[in-house]
Design an enzyme around this catalytic site. Structure first.
Site, PDB file in Angstrom:
ATOM      1  N   SER A 178       0.700  -1.181  -0.027  1.00  0.00           N
ATOM      2  CA  SER A 178       0.007  -0.019  -0.111  1.00  0.00           C
ATOM      3  C   SER A 178       0.938   1.279  -0.069  1.00  0.00           C
ATOM      4  CB  SER A 178      -1.151  -0.024   1.249  1.00  0.00           C
ATOM      5  OG  SER A 178      -0.474  -0.325   2.593  1.00  0.00           O
ATOM      6  N   HIS A 206      -5.402  -3.037  -2.761  1.00  0.00           N
ATOM      7  CA  HIS A 206      -4.804  -2.031  -3.716  1.00  0.00           C
ATOM      8  C   HIS A 206      -5.159  -2.965  -5.111  1.00  0.00           C
ATOM      9  CE1 HIS A 206      -4.475   1.030  -0.785  1.00  0.00           C
ATOM     10  NE2 HIS A 206      -3.711   0.100  -0.056  1.00  0.00           N
ATOM     11  N   LYS A 237     -12.005   0.410  -1.750  1.00  0.00           N
ATOM     12  CA  LYS A 237     -11.131   1.394  -2.488  1.00  0.00           C
ATOM     13  C   LYS A 237     -11.436   1.428  -4.096  1.00  0.00           C
ATOM     14  CE  LYS A 237      -7.702   0.952   1.129  1.00  0.00           C
ATOM     15  NZ  LYS A 237      -6.795   0.167   1.676  1.00  0.00           N
TER      16      LYS A 237
END
Ligand code: PLP
Length: 390
Positions: A178, A206, A237
Site C-alpha cells: 500500500s 489495492h 477502495k
C-alpha cells in the site's frame, strides 16, 4: 509518574508525527473542494472513480427502499440477509473460489481472519511492509510473528525451514503494497507455501478491481488466482463502496463463521452498502470497467514518468506512486505547500513506513485528466526543488 495527555500530544508534535483531519466539502471526485477552493485530489484510493458512480448510488438507494437502513445484528444473531449471501456468491465467482465471507471492513477482515486461522503454537510469516491491520491480526492471534524482509524470498525460505514442525504455518502478504505500490512475488511465494506445507493469505486491497484483465486483482494478473488459500480484499477502495471479503474454501469459511470475532461480534453491513458492492463487482466485469482500468494504468505511467523525469525517486508499477522524501518534517512541509497550491497529497511518516522512509504517497485515479497530472507533476517538481529534494 504518568505522562499527561497534553505532554504526550506535545511529544508527538516534536517528533513531526502529529496527525490531524482535513475537511473536504462535497463528494470524493478527482477534484474536491477544500476550504472553499477547488483542489486536485491525489491521495484517494477511489482509483476508478466508482465512489460517486450513478450505478452504485442507484443500487444503494434501491436497497434502502426495499430493505431499510440496517441489518439489525450480527448475521449469527438475527439471521443472515439474502443480499449478503448474494454478494458472497458474486465474490466467490469473481475470485474462482469455493466460497466467500463478507467482513465489515478490510481492517475487520484481517484482524478477524488471522486469529481464527492461527493461535498459540502456530507461526505467521509476514512481509515487513504488510498493512497495519495484518500486524494487528497477528498480535491478536497469539501466534508467533516472524517478519521477513520485504519480498525477500530467500530469507522467507530460511525462516520457514527454521520453524518447520512448529504448528500451523501461515504466510501473509499484501498483494499490492500500500505504501510502495509494488507487487507480491506470487510464483515464488506459492512454491514456498507448497514446499513448506503452509497456507498463503493475500490482502489485495489495492489490486482488486484494478489489476488483471478481469480486474480480479494482482493474483489474476500473475496467473495464480487458484493458488492462493485466502484472498482478502476491500470494497472501500477501487470498488467505491465499503466492507471487505475473504474468498476461500468452504472449510475455511466455516471456520471463520465459528471463530472470527470481528465477524461474530459485530453488526453486519447495511443492505445499501452491500448493494453498492454488488453493483461495483458487476461493473468491474463490463467494458466500462475495462476502459476505466486502461485509463488508470495510462494515467499511472504518465504521472510516474513525469516524476522520474523531474529527478524524483519512486517505486512500483501501479497506480500508487510514492515520492521518497526521507525526513518526516520535510515531507509534511512539502504536503502543506502543495495544498496551498491546490494539490492534496498525503505525507506518510513512521510508524506507517520505516524511519527515514517518509514519502508523499500519490495515488492516481482513472478520472484524472492528463492535464491535471501534468500540472500536478510540474508543481511537485517546483516545490521539490525549493525544498532540496531534487
Ligand atoms: C486499506 C487497507 C486495508 C483496510 O481496508 P478497509 O476496508 O479500509 O478497512 C487492509 N489492508 C490493506 C493492504 C489496505 O491497504
Amino acid at each position: 509518574m504518568q505522562q499527561s495527555i497534553p505532554d504526550e500530544l506535545q511529544h508527538i508534535r516534536e517528533q513531526g508525527l502529529y496527525r490531524s483531519l482535513r475537511s473536504v466539502q462535497g463528494r470524493q471526485s478527482a477534484k474536491v473542494e477544500m476550504a472553499g477552493r477547488e483542489t486536485l485530489l491525489l491521495c484517494s484510493n477511489n482509483y476508478l472513480g466508482l465512489a460517486d458512480h450513478p450505478a452504485l448510488a442507484r443500487a444503494a438507494v434501491d436497497a434502502v427502499e426495499r430493505l431499510g437502513t440496517s441489518s439489525g445484528a450480527s448475521r449469527l444473531v438475527s439471521g443472515t440477509m439474502e443480499i449478503h449471501e448474494l454478494l458472497e456468491s458474486a465474490v466467490s465467482a469473481f475470485k474462482q473460489t469455493e466460497a466467500a465471507l463478507i467482513f465489515n471492513s478490510g481492517y475487520a477482515a484481517n484482524s478477524g481472519i488471522i486469529p481464527a486461522v492461527v493461535g498459540r503454537g502456530d507461526v505467521v510469516f509476514s512481509d515487513r511492509l504488510n498493512h497495519a491491520s495484518i500486524v494487528d491480526g497477528i498480535l491478536l492471534s497469539s501466534a508467533k510473528l516472524v517478519r521477513y524482509p520485504h519480498n525477500d524470498i530467500q530469507a522467507l525460505d530460511r525462516l520457514l525451514d527454521k520453524y518447520r514442525g512448529t504448528g500451523r504455518c501461515l504466510i501473509v502478504t499484501d498483494g499490492v503494497f500500500s505504501m510502495d505500490g509494488d507487487i507480491a512475488l506470487y510464483a515464488e511465494l506459492i512454491s514456498l507455501k507448497q514446499h513448506h506445507d503452509a497456507l498463503l493469505m493475500v490482502d489485495d486491497a489495492h489490486g482488486c478491481g484494478v489489476l488483471g484483465t478481469g480486474g480480479k486483482g494482482s493474483a489474476e494478473m500473475c496467473g495464480v488466482i487458484k493458488d492462493v488459500d485466502i484472498h482478502v480484499g476491500t470494497f472501500g477502495k477501487a470498488l467505491g463502496s465499503y466492507g471487505a471479503y475473504a474468498a476461500l474454501s468452504l472449510d475455511l469459511r466455516e471456520l471463520l463463521i465459528n471463530r472470527a470475532r470481528s465477524f461474530i461480534f459485530s453488526t453486519s453491513l447495511p443492505p445499501a452498502v452491500v448493494a453498492a458492492s454488488l453493483a461495483a463487482l458487476e461493473l468491474i466485469g463490463t467494458e466500462e470497467g475495462r476502459e476505466l482500468r486502461k485509463k488508470l494504468h495510462a494515467n499511472a505511467s504518465l504521472f510516474r514518468g513525469l516524476l522520474v523525469e523531474a529527478g524524483f525517486h519512486t517505486y512500483g508499477t501501479t497506480q500508487i506512486v510514492p515520492i521518497i522524501t526521507g525526513d518526516a518534517t520535510v515531507t509534511m512541509e512539502f504536503s502543506r505547500q502543495l495544498l496551498d497550491e491546490g494539490l492534496f497529497v498525503q505525507g506518510i511518516r513512521p510508524p506507517t513506513v520505516p524511519q527515514g522512509a517518509s514519502r508523499l504517497r500519490c495515488t492516481v485515479m482513472a478520472t484524472h485528466s492528463a492535464d491535471d497530472l501534468a500540472w500536478a507533476a510540474e508543481r511537485i517538481a517546483a516545490i521539490g526543488k525549493s525544498l532540496g529534494i531534487i
